[in-house]
Scaffold this active site. Structure first.
Site, PDB file in Angstrom:
ATOM      1  N   ARG A 181      10.225 -87.159  90.341  1.00 51.03           N
ATOM      2  CA  ARG A 181      11.031 -88.394  90.497  1.00 51.03           C
ATOM      3  C   ARG A 181      11.224 -89.153  89.183  1.00 51.03           C
ATOM      4  O   ARG A 181      11.515 -90.345  89.188  1.00 51.03           O
ATOM      5  CB  ARG A 181      10.429 -89.328  91.539  1.00 51.03           C
ATOM      6  CG  ARG A 181      10.297 -88.687  92.890  1.00 51.03           C
ATOM      7  CD  ARG A 181      10.122 -89.707  93.987  1.00 51.03           C
ATOM      8  NE  ARG A 181      10.042 -89.030  95.270  1.00 51.03           N
ATOM      9  CZ  ARG A 181       8.917 -88.595  95.816  1.00 51.03           C
ATOM     10  NH1 ARG A 181       7.768 -88.785  95.201  1.00 51.03           N
ATOM     11  NH2 ARG A 181       8.940 -87.988  96.974  1.00 51.03           N
TER      12      ARG A 181
ATOM     13  N   LYS B 156      23.518 -90.871  80.552  1.00 52.96           N
ATOM     14  CA  LYS B 156      24.215 -90.020  81.519  1.00 52.96           C
ATOM     15  C   LYS B 156      23.671 -88.601  81.389  1.00 52.96           C
ATOM     16  O   LYS B 156      23.641 -88.039  80.286  1.00 52.96           O
ATOM     17  CB  LYS B 156      25.725 -90.004  81.241  1.00 52.96           C
ATOM     18  CG  LYS B 156      26.455 -91.186  81.842  1.00 52.96           C
ATOM     19  CD  LYS B 156      27.952 -90.961  81.800  1.00 52.96           C
ATOM     20  CE  LYS B 156      28.685 -92.166  82.329  1.00 52.96           C
ATOM     21  NZ  LYS B 156      30.155 -92.021  82.189  1.00 52.96           N
TER      22      LYS B 156
ATOM     23  N   GLU C   8      35.248 -87.310  69.626  1.00 52.61           N
ATOM     24  CA  GLU C   8      34.552 -88.444  70.268  1.00 52.61           C
ATOM     25  C   GLU C   8      34.357 -89.589  69.262  1.00 52.61           C
ATOM     26  O   GLU C   8      34.280 -90.753  69.647  1.00 52.61           O
ATOM     27  CB  GLU C   8      33.201 -87.993  70.850  1.00 52.61           C
ATOM     28  CG  GLU C   8      33.287 -86.915  71.932  1.00 52.61           C
ATOM     29  CD  GLU C   8      33.657 -87.429  73.335  1.00 52.61           C
ATOM     30  OE1 GLU C   8      34.247 -88.527  73.458  1.00 52.61           O
ATOM     31  OE2 GLU C   8      33.358 -86.710  74.315  1.00 52.61           O
TER      32      GLU C   8
ATOM     33  N   LYS D 247      28.852 -97.226  70.979  1.00 53.35           N
ATOM     34  CA  LYS D 247      28.383 -96.688  72.264  1.00 53.35           C
ATOM     35  C   LYS D 247      27.286 -97.583  72.837  1.00 53.35           C
ATOM     36  O   LYS D 247      27.277 -97.898  74.036  1.00 53.35           O
ATOM     37  CB  LYS D 247      27.862 -95.257  72.078  1.00 53.35           C
ATOM     38  CG  LYS D 247      27.233 -94.680  73.340  1.00 53.35           C
ATOM     39  CD  LYS D 247      28.073 -93.681  74.058  1.00 53.35           C
ATOM     40  CE  LYS D 247      27.541 -93.361  75.459  1.00 53.35           C
ATOM     41  NZ  LYS D 247      27.696 -91.986  75.856  1.00 53.35           N
TER      42      LYS D 247
ATOM     43  N   GLU E 114      28.050 -98.015  84.623  1.00 52.25           N
ATOM     44  CA  GLU E 114      29.499 -97.845  84.800  1.00 52.25           C
ATOM     45  C   GLU E 114      29.977 -98.522  86.094  1.00 52.25           C
ATOM     46  O   GLU E 114      30.605 -97.901  86.943  1.00 52.25           O
ATOM     47  CB  GLU E 114      29.859 -96.350  84.792  1.00 52.25           C
ATOM     48  CG  GLU E 114      31.329 -96.134  84.466  1.00 52.25           C
ATOM     49  CD  GLU E 114      31.655 -94.688  84.067  1.00 52.25           C
ATOM     50  OE1 GLU E 114      30.954 -94.112  83.215  1.00 52.25           O
ATOM     51  OE2 GLU E 114      32.644 -94.181  84.598  1.00 52.25           O
TER      52      GLU E 114
ATOM     53  N   ARG F 222      32.309 -99.398  80.757  1.00 55.56           N
ATOM     54  CA  ARG F 222      31.811 -98.087  80.295  1.00 55.56           C
ATOM     55  C   ARG F 222      32.829 -96.988  80.558  1.00 55.56           C
ATOM     56  O   ARG F 222      32.906 -96.008  79.811  1.00 55.56           O
ATOM     57  CB  ARG F 222      30.472 -97.768  80.957  1.00 55.56           C
ATOM     58  CG  ARG F 222      29.897 -96.470  80.442  1.00 55.56           C
ATOM     59  CD  ARG F 222      28.435 -96.300  80.733  1.00 55.56           C
ATOM     60  NE  ARG F 222      27.993 -95.033  80.147  1.00 55.56           N
ATOM     61  CZ  ARG F 222      26.754 -94.645  80.033  1.00 55.56           C
ATOM     62  NH1 ARG F 222      25.787 -95.406  80.462  1.00 55.56           N
ATOM     63  NH2 ARG F 222      26.447 -93.481  79.463  1.00 55.56           N
TER      64      ARG F 222
ATOM     65  N   HIS G 267      38.601 -83.158  81.159  1.00 52.50           N
ATOM     66  CA  HIS G 267      37.732 -82.459  82.109  1.00 52.50           C
ATOM     67  C   HIS G 267      38.528 -81.444  82.920  1.00 52.50           C
ATOM     68  O   HIS G 267      38.026 -80.365  83.262  1.00 52.50           O
ATOM     69  CB  HIS G 267      37.048 -83.474  83.042  1.00 52.50           C
ATOM     70  CG  HIS G 267      35.941 -84.244  82.371  1.00 52.50           C
ATOM     71  ND1 HIS G 267      35.392 -85.393  82.894  1.00 52.50           N
ATOM     72  CD2 HIS G 267      35.275 -84.023  81.204  1.00 52.50           C
ATOM     73  CE1 HIS G 267      34.435 -85.826  82.089  1.00 52.50           C
ATOM     74  NE2 HIS G 267      34.351 -85.029  81.055  1.00 52.50           N
TER      75      HIS G 267
ATOM     76  N   HIS H 282      34.296 -79.171  74.757  1.00 55.00           N
ATOM     77  CA  HIS H 282      34.503 -80.498  75.351  1.00 55.00           C
ATOM     78  C   HIS H 282      35.338 -81.393  74.413  1.00 55.00           C
ATOM     79  O   HIS H 282      36.318 -82.012  74.831  1.00 55.00           O
ATOM     80  CB  HIS H 282      33.141 -81.134  75.648  1.00 55.00           C
ATOM     81  CG  HIS H 282      33.229 -82.532  76.173  1.00 55.00           C
ATOM     82  ND1 HIS H 282      33.699 -82.830  77.433  1.00 55.00           N
ATOM     83  CD2 HIS H 282      32.943 -83.731  75.597  1.00 55.00           C
ATOM     84  CE1 HIS H 282      33.675 -84.139  77.627  1.00 55.00           C
ATOM     85  NE2 HIS H 282      33.221 -84.717  76.518  1.00 55.00           N
TER      86      HIS H 282
HETATM   87  P1  NAD Z   1      26.894 -77.836  72.995  1.00 52.39           P
HETATM   88  O1  NAD Z   1      25.697 -78.517  73.481  1.00 52.39           O
HETATM   89  O2  NAD Z   1      27.391 -76.665  73.750  1.00 52.39           O
HETATM   90  O3  NAD Z   1      26.654 -77.435  71.474  1.00 52.39           O
HETATM   91  C1  NAD Z   1      27.672 -76.782  70.805  1.00 52.39           C
HETATM   92  C2  NAD Z   1      27.205 -75.477  70.134  1.00 52.39           C
HETATM   93  O4  NAD Z   1      26.525 -75.803  68.933  1.00 52.39           O
HETATM   94  C3  NAD Z   1      26.262 -74.646  70.959  1.00 52.39           C
HETATM   95  O5  NAD Z   1      26.540 -73.285  70.753  1.00 52.39           O
HETATM   96  C4  NAD Z   1      24.904 -74.978  70.348  1.00 52.39           C
HETATM   97  O6  NAD Z   1      23.953 -73.973  70.531  1.00 52.39           O
HETATM   98  C5  NAD Z   1      25.250 -75.146  68.907  1.00 52.39           C
HETATM   99  N1  NAD Z   1      24.389 -76.000  68.124  1.00 52.39           N
HETATM  100  C6  NAD Z   1      23.844 -77.174  68.494  1.00 52.39           C
HETATM  101  N2  NAD Z   1      23.278 -77.756  67.428  1.00 52.39           N
HETATM  102  C7  NAD Z   1      23.443 -76.925  66.391  1.00 52.39           C
HETATM  103  C8  NAD Z   1      23.083 -76.997  65.028  1.00 52.39           C
HETATM  104  N3  NAD Z   1      22.520 -78.074  64.503  1.00 52.39           N
HETATM  105  N4  NAD Z   1      23.369 -75.948  64.237  1.00 52.39           N
HETATM  106  C9  NAD Z   1      24.019 -74.856  64.744  1.00 52.39           C
HETATM  107  N5  NAD Z   1      24.425 -74.751  66.017  1.00 52.39           N
HETATM  108  C10 NAD Z   1      24.132 -75.795  66.828  1.00 52.39           C
HETATM  109  O7  NAD Z   1      28.151 -78.859  72.908  1.00 52.39           O
HETATM  110  P2  NAD Z   1      28.278 -80.392  72.508  1.00 52.39           P
HETATM  111  O8  NAD Z   1      29.621 -80.545  71.984  1.00 52.39           O
HETATM  112  O9  NAD Z   1      27.113 -80.843  71.719  1.00 52.39           O
HETATM  113  O10 NAD Z   1      28.173 -81.129  73.913  1.00 52.39           O
HETATM  114  C11 NAD Z   1      29.144 -80.970  74.898  1.00 52.39           C
HETATM  115  C12 NAD Z   1      28.557 -81.365  76.221  1.00 52.39           C
HETATM  116  O11 NAD Z   1      28.179 -82.733  76.187  1.00 52.39           O
HETATM  117  C13 NAD Z   1      29.505 -81.204  77.380  1.00 52.39           C
HETATM  118  O12 NAD Z   1      28.853 -80.582  78.452  1.00 52.39           O
HETATM  119  C14 NAD Z   1      29.858 -82.625  77.747  1.00 52.39           C
HETATM  120  O13 NAD Z   1      30.162 -82.780  79.105  1.00 52.39           O
HETATM  121  C15 NAD Z   1      28.601 -83.359  77.385  1.00 52.39           C
HETATM  122  N6  NAD Z   1      28.783 -84.792  77.126  1.00 52.39           N
HETATM  123  C16 NAD Z   1      27.943 -85.647  77.732  1.00 52.39           C
HETATM  124  C17 NAD Z   1      28.047 -86.987  77.489  1.00 52.39           C
HETATM  125  C18 NAD Z   1      27.050 -87.939  78.098  1.00 52.39           C
HETATM  126  O14 NAD Z   1      27.253 -89.153  78.004  1.00 52.39           O
HETATM  127  N7  NAD Z   1      25.994 -87.449  78.704  1.00 52.39           N
HETATM  128  C19 NAD Z   1      29.022 -87.466  76.609  1.00 52.39           C
HETATM  129  C20 NAD Z   1      29.875 -86.549  75.991  1.00 52.39           C
HETATM  130  C21 NAD Z   1      29.739 -85.201  76.257  1.00 52.39           C
HETATM  131  N1  GLY Z   2      30.466 -90.326  77.498  1.00 50.34           N
HETATM  132  C1  GLY Z   2      30.800 -91.321  78.450  1.00 50.34           C
HETATM  133  C2  GLY Z   2      29.677 -92.227  78.780  1.00 50.34           C
HETATM  134  O1  GLY Z   2      28.591 -92.090  78.280  1.00 50.34           O
HETATM  135  O2  GLY Z   2      29.852 -93.108  79.575  1.00 50.34           O
END
Ligand code: NAD
Ligand code: GLY
Length: 370
Positions: free
Chosen positions: A121, A143, A185, A227, A237, A242, A253, A266
């Site tokens: 939990r 999130k 972003e 942010k 949100e 937000r 998406h 993304h």
């Molecule tokens: P990712 O986590 O897939 O990382 C991208 C690639 O880079 C992967 O292949 C990873 O292994 C590699 N990588 C990571 N760090 C590295 C480094 N330092 N050196 C070499 N390779 C490295 O993608 P992302 O763009 O980081 O994240 C996208 C995700 O984040 C999506 O699923 C999206 O929905 C989510 N997201 C969440 C929020 C939130 O508020 N929680 C906000 C925006 C995006």
């Molecule tokens: N990436 C959108 C949020 O954190 O609300």
């Protein structure tokens, strides 16, 4: 070595430390460790570079480490991977005092965060983001979640970390395509609430593209600052503030799910989606054509995709009707009134039709372009 610190003013508040060499800085981690065991969740790519240095730092603080190494990719942001994290935690007898440490990009951060939110939990979470996108966005704000075949991030929870530790040195190994996706972003903050930052991005594009340390630090800190402000104003949100962080994300998406998770990154989908949102804003009499073109130029300068794939009108609408911002069956989109000023509004499907057809929109391509 010096670093910068921002505070995210939610309850309880937590710090974001940004700087070089922070994976080695045990004293920044120590105050946020709840017990004697850390489950470090990472993926097979990031583990090769950064698991050993982080493990070493945590071990010098007396921590026992449970390494949990996930397969790499958005396609693995699934219930099966999420279950695997819980399996590992249970097999290693993790308990309520165990700290989950998410080491990686947004995929690892969202998965590990959701596992931390739900294990027993809720246990403590520390985010150690290693992609530009995760450093400027996903690691901050709590999130967490996983994808569903019917929609992106549809299952999840709010679970704020105790600490966000951003070691800017990790960007040195980030592939160029991932780096550029992160810039989408970064631009978002300028567009929704910070015109000065948007203008700074325009004038520092080449320093950023060369990953110059000073420019990168400014971009990361300013993004995190924006942010943190938005998250503090509307942590769950609920007020709509937000939701403004979702500029371009309704279209984005749909692109990610419609093309198959992982085909478009993304940030790439957000870039193309943001230009569709700009075009929608223009057609509704908000942004001027000059402002839309200024945005287009910056996305082009950063080598980001500026045209969405043609998903077909029916598929576009069906995917966007599943968006988390839909209320009572009405799709809500983040629009731009001006560069630096955003608003969330309900939009009828009729208003979208001209945008979703490649024949009438310059931001949709007749055939998938990635
Ligand atoms: P990712 O986590 O897939 O990382 C991208 C690639 O880079 C992967 O292949 C990873 O292994 C590699 N990588 C990571 N760090 C590295 C480094 N330092 N050196 C070499 N390779 C490295 O993608 P992302 O763009 O980081 O994240 C996208 C995700 O984040 C999506 O699923 C999206 O929905 C989510 N997201 C969440 C929020 C939130 O508020 N929680 C906000 C925006 C995006
Ligand atoms: N990436 C959108 C949020 O954190 O609300």
């Amino acid at each position: 070595m010096s670093h910068s610190t921002l505070q995210v003013n939610v309850s309880p508040s937590y710090p974001i430390h940004v700087g070089s060499g922070l994976l080695q800085r045990g004293e920044l981690l120590a105050p946020h460790l709840t017990g004697r065991c850390c489950a470090v969740v990472t993926n097979s790519t990031v583990a090769q570079w950064y698991l050993e240095p982080l493990t070493h730092t945590l071990e010098t603080l007396g921590q026992t480490i449970i390494p949990i190494i996930l397969p790499d990719g958005e396609a693995f942001k699934t219930r099966a991977t999420f279950d695997h994290i819980h399996d590992c935690l249970l097999e290693h007898r993790a308990d309520r005092k165990t700290t989950v440490v998410a080491l990686g990009g947004g995929v690892v951060g969202d998965l590990a965060g959701y596992a931390a939110a739900t294990f027993l939990r809720g246990v403590s979470l520390i985010q150690v983001p290693t992609t530009l996108l995760s450093q400027v966005d996903s690691s901050v704000g709590g999130k967490t979640g996983i994808n569903h075949p019917l929609g992106k991030n549809m299952i999840g929870a709010f679970h704020q970390p105790k600490l966000v530790l951003i070691d800017t040195d990790t960007l040195a190994t980030l592939p160029q395509r991932e780096f550029l996706a992160g810039l989408a972003e970064v631009i978002k903050y300028g567009l929704i609430r910070d015109l000065t930052f948007f203008e700074w991005l325009e004038s520092h594009a080449s320093a950023l593209l060369q990953r110059q340390h000073e420019a990168m630090s400014h971009a990361i800190l300013t993004s995190c600052h924006n942010k943190a402000d938005v998250v503090a104003a509307d942590p769950l949100e609920q007020t709509g503030e937000r939701a403004l962080l979702n500029l371009g994300h309704t279209f984005g998406h749909a692109i990610e799910a419609g093309m198959g998770y992982g085909v478009w990154l993304h940030g790439e989908a957000v870039a193309a989606g943001t230009l569709l949102a700009a075009e929608l804003s223009h057609r509704l009499g908000r942004l001027t054509r000059t402002e839309v073109d200024r945005m287009l130029q910056l996305f082009q300068l950063f080598g980001l995709p500026t045209c969405a794939p043609d998903l077909g009108v029916e598929r576009w609408l069906s995917l966007m009707l599943g968006d988390k911002k839909v209320e009572n069956g009405v799709m809500r989109f983040v629009l731009l009134n001006h560069l630096g000023a955003a608003t969330l509004e309900g939009i009828e499907a009729d208003n979208l039709l001209p945008l979703l057809s490649p024949a009438s929109c310059r931001f949709v391509e007749p055939s998938p372009n990635r």
